[in-house]
Design a protein around this motif. Sequence first.
Motif, PDB file in Angstrom:
ATOM      1  N   GLY A  69       0.824  -1.234   0.068  1.00 50.69           N
ATOM      2  CA  GLY A  69      -0.223   0.051  -0.003  1.00 50.69           C
ATOM      3  C   GLY A  69       0.667   1.208   0.152  1.00 50.69           C
ATOM      4  O   GLY A  69       0.370   2.340  -0.358  1.00 50.69           O
ATOM      5  N   ASP A  70       2.056   0.988   0.440  1.00 53.61           N
ATOM      6  CA  ASP A  70       3.056   2.169   0.460  1.00 53.61           C
ATOM      7  C   ASP A  70       3.091   2.853  -1.112  1.00 53.61           C
ATOM      8  O   ASP A  70       2.836   2.338  -2.076  1.00 53.61           O
ATOM      9  N   ARG A  71       3.416   3.941  -1.189  1.00 57.18           N
ATOM     10  CA  ARG A  71       3.679   4.753  -2.534  1.00 57.18           C
ATOM     11  C   ARG A  71       5.061   5.065  -2.759  1.00 57.18           C
ATOM     12  O   ARG A  71       5.701   5.771  -1.704  1.00 57.18           O
ATOM     13  N   VAL A  72       5.828   4.691  -3.956  1.00 58.82           N
ATOM     14  CA  VAL A  72       7.227   4.872  -3.838  1.00 58.82           C
ATOM     15  C   VAL A  72       7.406   5.691  -5.357  1.00 58.82           C
ATOM     16  O   VAL A  72       6.566   5.508  -6.219  1.00 58.82           O
ATOM     17  N   SER A  89       6.669   7.410 -10.692  1.00 65.12           N
ATOM     18  CA  SER A  89       6.487   8.316  -9.731  1.00 65.12           C
ATOM     19  C   SER A  89       5.061   7.794  -8.948  1.00 65.12           C
ATOM     20  O   SER A  89       4.152   7.397  -9.926  1.00 65.12           O
ATOM     21  N   GLY A  90       5.091   7.665  -7.751  1.00 65.05           N
ATOM     22  CA  GLY A  90       3.927   7.290  -6.978  1.00 65.05           C
ATOM     23  C   GLY A  90       3.248   5.706  -7.298  1.00 65.05           C
ATOM     24  O   GLY A  90       2.221   5.494  -7.223  1.00 65.05           O
ATOM     25  N   ALA A  91       4.340   4.884  -7.650  1.00 60.74           N
ATOM     26  CA  ALA A  91       3.867   3.550  -7.844  1.00 60.74           C
ATOM     27  C   ALA A  91       3.417   2.868  -6.348  1.00 60.74           C
ATOM     28  O   ALA A  91       4.186   3.097  -5.458  1.00 60.74           O
ATOM     29  N   ARG A  92       2.433   2.175  -6.689  1.00 59.78           N
ATOM     30  CA  ARG A  92       1.876   1.468  -5.269  1.00 59.78           C
ATOM     31  C   ARG A  92       2.661   0.035  -5.053  1.00 59.78           C
ATOM     32  O   ARG A  92       2.545  -0.551  -6.102  1.00 59.78           O
ATOM     33  N   VAL A  93       3.151  -0.111  -3.692  1.00 62.93           N
ATOM     34  CA  VAL A  93       3.670  -1.308  -3.497  1.00 62.93           C
ATOM     35  C   VAL A  93       2.556  -2.337  -3.285  1.00 62.93           C
ATOM     36  O   VAL A  93       1.656  -1.969  -2.435  1.00 62.93           O
ATOM     37  N   ILE A  94       2.782  -3.466  -4.060  1.00 63.32           N
ATOM     38  CA  ILE A  94       1.667  -4.458  -3.954  1.00 63.32           C
ATOM     39  C   ILE A  94       2.159  -5.654  -3.096  1.00 63.32           C
ATOM     40  O   ILE A  94       1.288  -6.497  -2.551  1.00 63.32           O
ATOM     41  N   GLU A  95       3.456  -5.856  -2.967  1.00 65.45           N
ATOM     42  CA  GLU A  95       3.899  -6.977  -2.397  1.00 65.45           C
ATOM     43  C   GLU A  95       5.348  -6.626  -2.176  1.00 65.45           C
ATOM     44  O   GLU A  95       6.134  -6.197  -2.860  1.00 65.45           O
ATOM     45  N   VAL A  96       5.703  -7.124  -1.013  1.00 58.43           N
ATOM     46  CA  VAL A  96       7.145  -7.156  -0.389  1.00 58.43           C
ATOM     47  C   VAL A  96       7.492  -8.744   0.042  1.00 58.43           C
ATOM     48  O   VAL A  96       7.212  -8.994   1.297  1.00 58.43           O
ATOM     49  N   LEU A 134      18.559   0.499  -9.081  1.00 60.48           N
ATOM     50  CA  LEU A 134      17.429   1.285  -8.934  1.00 60.48           C
ATOM     51  C   LEU A 134      17.289   1.504  -7.230  1.00 60.48           C
ATOM     52  O   LEU A 134      17.827   0.648  -6.383  1.00 60.48           O
ATOM     53  N   ALA A 135      16.738   2.676  -6.808  1.00 59.58           N
ATOM     54  CA  ALA A 135      16.551   3.054  -5.462  1.00 59.58           C
ATOM     55  C   ALA A 135      15.157   3.474  -5.229  1.00 59.58           C
ATOM     56  O   ALA A 135      14.347   3.868  -6.405  1.00 59.58           O
ATOM     57  N   VAL A 136      14.443   3.433  -4.239  1.00 58.99           N
ATOM     58  CA  VAL A 136      13.231   4.110  -3.938  1.00 58.99           C
ATOM     59  C   VAL A 136      13.124   5.236  -2.987  1.00 58.99           C
ATOM     60  O   VAL A 136      13.853   5.247  -1.950  1.00 58.99           O
ATOM     61  N   THR A 137      12.075   6.261  -3.057  1.00 59.35           N
ATOM     62  CA  THR A 137      11.648   7.014  -2.008  1.00 59.35           C
ATOM     63  C   THR A 137      10.486   6.908  -1.937  1.00 59.35           C
ATOM     64  O   THR A 137       9.467   6.623  -2.613  1.00 59.35           O
ATOM     65  N   LEU A 138       9.979   7.017  -0.370  1.00 62.97           N
ATOM     66  CA  LEU A 138       8.863   6.856  -0.021  1.00 62.97           C
ATOM     67  C   LEU A 138       7.967   8.286  -0.240  1.00 62.97           C
ATOM     68  O   LEU A 138       8.226   9.314  -0.014  1.00 62.97           O
ATOM     69  N   CYS A 139       6.742   8.096  -0.916  1.00 62.49           N
ATOM     70  CA  CYS A 139       6.059   9.347  -1.144  1.00 62.49           C
ATOM     71  C   CYS A 139       5.215   9.867   0.129  1.00 62.49           C
ATOM     72  O   CYS A 139       4.693   8.930   0.602  1.00 62.49           O
TER      73      CYS A 139
END
Length: 139
Positions: A69-72, A89-96, A134-139
Amino acid sequence: MTAAALATAGAGGSVRAAADAGARAESGAPGAVAVANPSQSSRAQRAAKMVSAPVRIADGATVRLLRRGDRVDVIAAAEGAPEARVVASGARVIEVPRTRETVVDTGDGGALLVLSVPRATATELAAAGATSRLAVTLC
């Protein structure tokens, strides 16, 4: 569809005229009346354009901070490139994924993340993952 065709034909219209109107609407013929299909709302159409994109993020510890559910934002940094670029931009995390395959010990870390993104963005992510870290930042 039949109800829409009957409504198009009006109260005094014949069944044949209603059927013809329905056929024109289905075929997209000139003068056809567009009839919305309630089972395919705009929300469902948007969802159909989204795909699941598995992405390997260079810093596995960062991925472990994320939850469904996080956006990154996903950022690609190619070796030797003067700048990093935002790939999604603003991609929704659906699974970790939490299996031992999630974090691969290749000396530089890394962890898998599954994002919900538009199909075109998934293509860009795959290409960036093949050529960049690749890196991510939390939105």
